[in-house]
Motif scaffolding. Structure first.
Motif, PDB file in Angstrom:
ATOM      1  N   LEU A   1       0.879  -1.126   0.028  1.00 46.85           N
ATOM      2  CA  LEU A   1       0.006   0.035  -0.200  1.00 46.85           C
ATOM      3  C   LEU A   1       0.991   1.199  -0.016  1.00 46.85           C
ATOM      4  CD1 LEU A   1      -2.484  -1.098   2.644  1.00 46.85           C
ATOM      5  CD2 LEU A   1      -2.890  -1.170   0.262  1.00 46.85           C
ATOM      6  N   LYS A   2       0.313   2.346  -0.621  1.00 47.12           N
ATOM      7  CA  LYS A   2       0.944   3.641  -0.389  1.00 47.12           C
ATOM      8  C   LYS A   2       0.459   4.524   0.787  1.00 47.12           C
ATOM      9  CE  LYS A   2       1.409   4.067  -5.426  1.00 47.12           C
ATOM     10  NZ  LYS A   2       1.040   4.595  -6.775  1.00 47.12           N
TER      11      LYS A   2
ATOM     12  N   SER B   1       4.623   2.195  -2.990  1.00 46.93           N
ATOM     13  CA  SER B   1       4.119   1.495  -1.819  1.00 46.93           C
ATOM     14  C   SER B   1       5.317   1.510  -0.681  1.00 46.93           C
ATOM     15  CB  SER B   1       4.008   0.071  -2.378  1.00 46.93           C
ATOM     16  OG  SER B   1       4.986  -0.367  -2.611  1.00 46.93           O
ATOM     17  N   MET B   2       4.907   0.683   0.496  1.00 47.40           N
ATOM     18  CA  MET B   2       5.852   0.579   1.484  1.00 47.40           C
ATOM     19  C   MET B   2       7.023  -0.359   1.257  1.00 47.40           C
ATOM     20  SD  MET B   2       3.302   0.483   5.007  1.00 47.40           S
ATOM     21  CE  MET B   2       4.923   0.943   6.033  1.00 47.40           C
TER      22      MET B   2
ATOM     23  N   ASP C   1       7.560  -3.304   5.455  1.00 47.06           N
ATOM     24  CA  ASP C   1       6.424  -2.708   5.767  1.00 47.06           C
ATOM     25  C   ASP C   1       6.776  -1.766   6.969  1.00 47.06           C
ATOM     26  OD1 ASP C   1       6.996  -4.510   7.790  1.00 47.06           O
ATOM     27  OD2 ASP C   1       4.652  -5.249   7.756  1.00 47.06           O
ATOM     28  N   HIS C   2       7.967  -1.081   7.076  1.00 40.38           N
ATOM     29  CA  HIS C   2       8.377  -0.259   7.890  1.00 40.38           C
ATOM     30  C   HIS C   2       8.841   1.211   7.371  1.00 40.38           C
ATOM     31  CE1 HIS C   2      10.445  -3.624  10.695  1.00 40.38           C
ATOM     32  NE2 HIS C   2       9.203  -3.457  10.576  1.00 40.38           N
ATOM     33  N   VAL C   3       8.528   2.196   8.255  1.00 37.08           N
ATOM     34  CA  VAL C   3       8.579   3.443   8.026  1.00 37.08           C
ATOM     35  C   VAL C   3      10.040   4.020   8.764  1.00 37.08           C
ATOM     36  CG1 VAL C   3       7.906   5.955   8.038  1.00 37.08           C
ATOM     37  CG2 VAL C   3       6.429   4.051   7.513  1.00 37.08           C
TER      38      VAL C   3
ATOM     39  N   ASP D   1       6.925   0.781  12.397  1.00 40.96           N
ATOM     40  CA  ASP D   1       6.446  -0.623  11.822  1.00 40.96           C
ATOM     41  C   ASP D   1       4.887  -0.300  11.467  1.00 40.96           C
ATOM     42  OD1 ASP D   1       4.909  -1.057  14.276  1.00 40.96           O
ATOM     43  OD2 ASP D   1       5.395  -3.209  14.351  1.00 40.96           O
ATOM     44  N   VAL D   2       4.394   0.901  11.736  1.00 38.88           N
ATOM     45  CA  VAL D   2       3.095   0.969  11.109  1.00 38.88           C
ATOM     46  C   VAL D   2       2.259   0.131  11.504  1.00 38.88           C
ATOM     47  CG1 VAL D   2       1.834   2.102   9.353  1.00 38.88           C
ATOM     48  CG2 VAL D   2       4.240   2.019   9.329  1.00 38.88           C
TER      49      VAL D   2
END
Length: 471
Positions: free
Chosen positions: A28-29, A35-36, A113-115, A272-273
């Motif tokens: 997902l964006k 995307s992640m 899937d981390h920011v 880690d959202v």
């Protein structure tokens, strides 16, 4: 040179309705233009890296391939697991593939899937970790905690280990998710990090430690990678072998047992959202504390997170909400109760509804299919086909199809006849006729497909020839 290993499996439900079982959050964006998964790979620009190796499950193969193609990183570099067996076997597959090519690279293991907002700080930590990994250590990146967090595991650091200008610590122990009081004592001590699940080590070093502590895992991974199907764009691991592999994380299998584990502190605005409130935390906000994405109007609104895919979302006089609007579902939740979103997913599963599993849009190897209208007797799909994409050469026993070209050029094959269609042109496919559709152009082909008949299931697609190995 460093080989990034991107762990892109998983099908979490905490970010429903945008995250679904067949389209989880890594695709997902959520926090940027890409995307992640794409952000995870592009974040490495500026450090000398090889092309990434992505590990995921079979069901996500086409969306991963498309997302890598979009950022020019697709090079037969996707390992497909037929079943999930946790991180220790997944990393072993990557290490075995690298060693099997006659190399022993440094593996940089990252979650997809981390920011990480402070990219330069992250790059510096990679450079520091490289020194310790080259010296024979297994490095983990510990996140400098900003508050007592009960949703993460912790790493307790031990004595200092210095190599030149770098500074790392021996790993004293890994700690499971604590209660609040214990988490608060960890943070106040200054001796604990959040466990990020990111690592760096030599491929052969990891395999040697796995042989020492979990030879049963290593043996099944050796058998699996030896029998892998490397045709097409994927490295497909055989199910009959890999399903016998024990399920274990790298923490339990290796990192908690090895004498060579070290931790490097990382203070790079990491997340880690894991929930909508966590995404609000790391998002840019307006003067009222709102993070608004999409077509949104807000009046007298504070501290809200809104993400709308299509329709206008209007808010008046509300506070502390997360509102998520997709093509087929809307979620409204208090940000203090986002942990209960999984109850919605549990309900959908119990009712046999599809909204927990997949979006209205479905990725295919040739592009994207948006199910605009669905009825027991007819379906209307909006098809977007990438340049060079192609339907199978196929036929149907129960349905007809009507194709209307919206933009681009379509090459249609019906029995032995081939012809081109362009914008505003159409064709009809009767029952039983062998047919295919290709995009020979340089731009995406967009069209409407109307399926009609007594039975519209995917198992009425009788494939005769296929570019993607699906016959």
């Amino acid at each position: 040179m460093i080989l990034p290993v991107i762990m892109a499996g998983g099908s979490g439900s905490r970010l429903w309705p945008m995250s679904r079982e067949l389209y989880p959050k890594q695709f997902l964006k959520l926090h940027g233009e890409w995307s992640m998964l794409q952000e995870t790979i592009l974040r490495l620009d500026g450090v000398s890296m090889r092309e990434p190796l992505v590990i995921s499950n079979e069901e996500h193969r086409f969306v991963i391939a498309e997302q890598l193609r979009q950022i020019n990183k697709l090079s037969k570099n996707i390992i497909l697991e037929p079943v999930g067996r946790n991180t220790a076997p997944a990393i072993a597959l990557a290490a075995l593939k690298a060693v099997g090519e006659g190399d022993d690279p440094l593996l940089l293991v990252l979650a997809a899937d981390h920011v990480i907002n402070k990219k330069e700080v992250f790059h510096q930590s990679i450079i520091e970790a490289e020194k310790y990994a080259n010296a024979g250590h297994l490095v983990t990146f510990g996140i400098v905690p900003t508050h007592p967090e009960t949703g993460y595991g912790y790493i307790h650091r031990g004595e200092e280990i210095s190599l030149g200008s770098g500074l790392a610590y021996k790993v004293n122990r890994f700690v499971e998710k604590p209660n609040y009081d214990i988490a608060e004592s960890y943070v106040n001590s200054g001796e604990y990090y959040w466990n990020s699940g990111m690592f760096m080590f030599r491929a052969k070093k990891y395999l040697a430690e796995l042989q020492k502590y979990r030879p049963d895992i290593l043996q099944k991974c050796i058998e699996s990678i030896s029998a892998a199907d490397c045709g097409h764009e994927f490295i497909s691991i055989p199910q009959h072998i890999f399903s016998e592999c024990p399920d274990d994380s790298i923490d339990f299998a290796v990192m908690e047992k090895t004498a060579d584990a070290v931790v490097i502190g990382l203070d790079a605005d990491w997340s880690d959202v894991g929930s909508w409130s966590a995404l609000w935390d790391v998002s840019a906000k307006d003067q009222n504390g709102n993070a608004l994405n999409g077509d949104v109007y807000a009046y007298n609104v504070q501290n809200c997170y809104v993400n709308s895919e299509e329709k206008l979302v209007a808010l008046v006089g509300v506070d502390n909400l997360a509102i998520i609007n997709t093509k087929d579902a809307v979620l409204v939740v208090n940000k203090d109760q986002v942990q209960d979103v999984k109850k919605v997913v549990d309900f959908l599963k119990s009712e046999g509804r599809q909204e927990y599993k997949q979006h209205r849009e479905k990725y295919r190897p040739w592009g994207l299919c948006d199910v605009v209208v669905k009825n027991p007797r007819f379906v209307v799909n909006k098809i977007t086909m990438i340049p060079g994409g192609s339907f199978s050469y196929q036929k149907h026993h129960h349905r007809t199809e009507h194709w209307i070209i919206l933009s681009g050029t379509a090459e249609v094959v019906m029995n032995d006849k081939t012809f081109l269609l362009t914008e505003n042109q159409s064709t009809f496919i009767p029952i039983g006729i062998e047919h295919s559709l290709n995009n020979p152009g340089k731009i995406p082909l967009e069209m409407l497909e109307v399926q009609a008949g007594s039975y519209l299931g995917d198992d009425d697609i009788i494939r005769i020839k296929d570019l993607y190995g699906r016959c």
